[in-house]
Scaffold this active site. Structure first.
Site, PDB file in Angstrom:
ATOM      1  CB  CYS A 144       4.944  -5.680  34.381  1.00 57.75           C
ATOM      2  SG  CYS A 144       5.154  -6.733  32.957  1.00 57.75           S
TER       3      CYS A 144
ATOM      4  N   GLY B  19      19.542  24.367  33.939  1.00 60.88           N
ATOM      5  CA  GLY B  19      19.669  23.032  33.348  1.00 60.88           C
ATOM      6  C   GLY B  19      18.629  22.885  32.257  1.00 60.88           C
ATOM      7  NE  ARG B  20      12.503  22.358  34.017  1.00 62.71           N
ATOM      8  CZ  ARG B  20      12.085  21.197  34.509  1.00 62.71           C
ATOM      9  NH1 ARG B  20      11.562  20.300  33.708  1.00 62.71           N
ATOM     10  NH2 ARG B  20      12.178  20.928  35.803  1.00 62.71           N
TER      11      ARG B  20
HETATM   12  N1  LLP Z   1      20.387  24.445  40.944  1.00 62.60           N
HETATM   13  C1  LLP Z   1      19.920  23.652  41.934  1.00 62.60           C
HETATM   14  C2  LLP Z   1      20.421  23.850  43.286  1.00 62.60           C
HETATM   15  C3  LLP Z   1      18.969  22.675  41.644  1.00 62.60           C
HETATM   16  O1  LLP Z   1      18.512  21.890  42.625  1.00 62.60           O
HETATM   17  C4  LLP Z   1      18.506  22.514  40.319  1.00 62.60           C
HETATM   18  C5  LLP Z   1      17.525  21.493  39.970  1.00 62.60           C
HETATM   19  C6  LLP Z   1      19.029  23.351  39.328  1.00 62.60           C
HETATM   20  C7  LLP Z   1      19.960  24.308  39.667  1.00 62.60           C
HETATM   21  C8  LLP Z   1      18.618  23.256  37.875  1.00 62.60           C
HETATM   22  O2  LLP Z   1      17.280  23.525  37.688  1.00 62.60           O
HETATM   23  P1  LLP Z   1      16.704  23.741  36.214  1.00 62.60           P
HETATM   24  O3  LLP Z   1      17.329  25.003  35.678  1.00 62.60           O
HETATM   25  O4  LLP Z   1      17.057  22.556  35.412  1.00 62.60           O
HETATM   26  O5  LLP Z   1      15.242  23.884  36.378  1.00 62.60           O
HETATM   27  N2  LLP Z   1      13.602  16.172  37.797  1.00 62.60           N
HETATM   28  C9  LLP Z   1      12.782  17.376  37.756  1.00 62.60           C
HETATM   29  C10 LLP Z   1      13.584  18.636  37.982  1.00 62.60           C
HETATM   30  C11 LLP Z   1      14.351  18.603  39.281  1.00 62.60           C
HETATM   31  C12 LLP Z   1      15.248  19.791  39.440  1.00 62.60           C
HETATM   32  C13 LLP Z   1      16.162  19.583  40.593  1.00 62.60           C
HETATM   33  N3  LLP Z   1      17.052  20.659  40.824  1.00 62.60           N
HETATM   34  C14 LLP Z   1      12.030  17.424  36.427  1.00 62.60           C
HETATM   35  O6  LLP Z   1      12.192  16.507  35.606  1.00 62.60           O
HETATM   36  O7  LLP Z   1      11.239  18.326  36.194  1.00 62.60           O
END
Ligand code: LLP
Length: 435
Positions: free
Chosen positions: A358, A278-279
């Protein structure tokens, strides 16, 4: 690499000036770059080509429908974790066979929908969920292709809120439990346990942690194969980092170098691979465009008060996350070459960049050195494409931001800004509750 660059002293997204977008769409607005999204997807595809994985974009990172359509057009599948995300993926035109569906709390209704649709990889997170999945598949008399999420007890070395691969977290089952569950499901007519899923956290900046987790999974796969269980799918999860500061995250090739030697033998045995980034794809493909309401100087401190804060971008407050930020039209000579805390530029003023809410936790940066910011200036908060809009809230009755997607010289409003009327719409009609 991304397509947010200063040209003639003014920040652009591809061929469009951010100032033009602010004039047309207002602020706060998330702005996404199509070329950057595509570039990141293609870089991952190239680095992992030897195992030809299905890249399942993690919808939770950036769920805007137009972004999902673009990602789908690149041939990606999607990682979803709720009926709402499933709906988005389907609306973006992704075939159910290209979906991975995770989450510790899938309900009977959600599982019925997933199995009826024929979701390609249903990732099961517990013995209890597996029991329900097997029941639903049998009720529907429909085969379900399942992967069991294994918790390898490996610390991803990231924030405690986003560490998912240690025993202390709610995710997955232990390798020992996995063996037991494969045995239990051996002859089930509909629930086909034929894969493993790993996801140890986000972001994982040490590629070696993937290798550690894989060692646990590969040993498990060996034991399962000795007992006659065929593993057809290995879902490697997500977690690849992004450059919040220039040069901070490993490259796709560095991740591939840690992962590929471990899994190539499985590829040769016909195993299919999934990745759930994702990221890596979305973070640097988006920024948050804000306007300064006023700069307050008081008791020796400078507060740059913007028209959104933690309501639009929760990450600094929630994870102590660093986001580079800079004025869209900085004074001459103050154009940064690197996104980092210390840009080496002068003169700057140290300030707290805050929102209008706030709450003292409503900040985007503390003690940050920026060019002097004045009322009406535009500020760009970088690396906000992932977990930006998707984690935004309406706290303090703030409408959700608008979203704009830029492709070359064209900017498109892909989510209109919420209005004050939107904010009260669900409360205008009350109804007596009948049991
Ligand atoms: N697969 C699973 C099962 C996941 O739980 C996640 C993310 C991903 C893939 C994707 O991860 P990425 O490639 O995006 O790192 N809100 C947090 C990140 C939470 C990620 C949750 N799960 C932040 O803003 O850093």
């Amino acid at each position: 690499m991304d397509h947010f660059q200063f040209k003639d002293g003014s920040l652009h997204c591809e061929g469009v000036a951010l100032a033009t977008i602010a004039a047309a769409a207002g602020t706060p607005t998330f702005v996404y770059s199509a070329a950057t999204l595509r570039h990141h997807i293609r870089a991952l595809q190239a680095a992992f080509a030897p195992i030809d994985p299905l890249i399942c974009f993690s919808v939770k990172s950036c769920p805007n429908l137009s972004v999902l359509r673009l990602v789908a057009a690149e041939g990606c599948g999607m990682d979803v974790v709720s009926p709402g995300e499933l709906q988005r993926a389907l609306a973006a035109g992704v075939a159910p066979s290209k979906l991975a569906y995770a989450g510790v709390g899938k309900t009977h209704t959600a599982l019925t929908e997933a199995i009826s649709l024929g979701v390609g990889c249903l990732n099961v997170e517990s013995a209890e969920e597996l029991e329900l999945v097997a029941r639903v598949a049998a009720e529907l008399r429909q085969p379900a292709s399942l992967a069991l999420r294994v918790n390898p007890d490996v610390d991803a070395g990231t924030h405690r809120h986003t560490t998912t691969g240690t025993k202390a977290t709610k995710f997955g089952v232990s390798p020992a439990r996995a063996e037991e569950l494969f045995e239990r499901m051996r002859d089930h007519s509909f629930a086909r346990l034929e894969g493993l899923h790993l996801h140890i956290g986000s972001p994982v900046l040490d590629a070696g942690r993937y290798a550690q987790a894989l060692d646990v999974a590969l040993a498990l796969i060996d034991r399962l194969q000795q007992r006659g269980h065929a593993i057809r799918t290995l879902d490697l999860g997500g977690g690849f980092g992004a450059d919040y500061e220039t040069g901070q995250a490993p490259t796709p090739d560095a991740y591939a170098a840690a992962i590929l030697p471990k899994v190539l033998p499985l590829k040769q045995r016909g195993v299919r691979f999934l990745l759930e980034p994702g990221r890596f794809i979305a973070a640097n493909a988006g920024l948050l465009l804000l306007r300064v309401i006023r700069t307050k100087r008081e008791s020796g401190k400078t507060f740059v008060i913007c028209d959104a804060g933690m309501n639009a971008l929760l990450r600094p407050s929630h994870y102590d996350a660093f986001h580079f930020m800079w004025p869209v039209q900085p004074p001459a000579g103050l154009v940064p070459t690197h996104r980092t805390t210390d840009t080496g530029l002068q003169p700057l003023e140290t300030c707290d960049v805050v929102g209008p809410l706030c709450e003292t936790g409503d900040y985007l940066a503390l003690e940050r050195a920026l060019p002097t910011m004045r009322e009406g200036d535009l500020l760009a908060v970088f690396t906000a494409g992932a977990y930006g809009m998707s984690m935004s809230s309406r706290y303090n009755a703030q409408p959700l931001p608008a979203e704009v997607l830029v492709d070359g010289g064209t900017a498109t409003l892909v989510r209109r800004r919420e209005t004050l009327t939107d904010l009260i719409a669900h409360e205008m009609h009350t109804a007596p509750l009948s049991a």
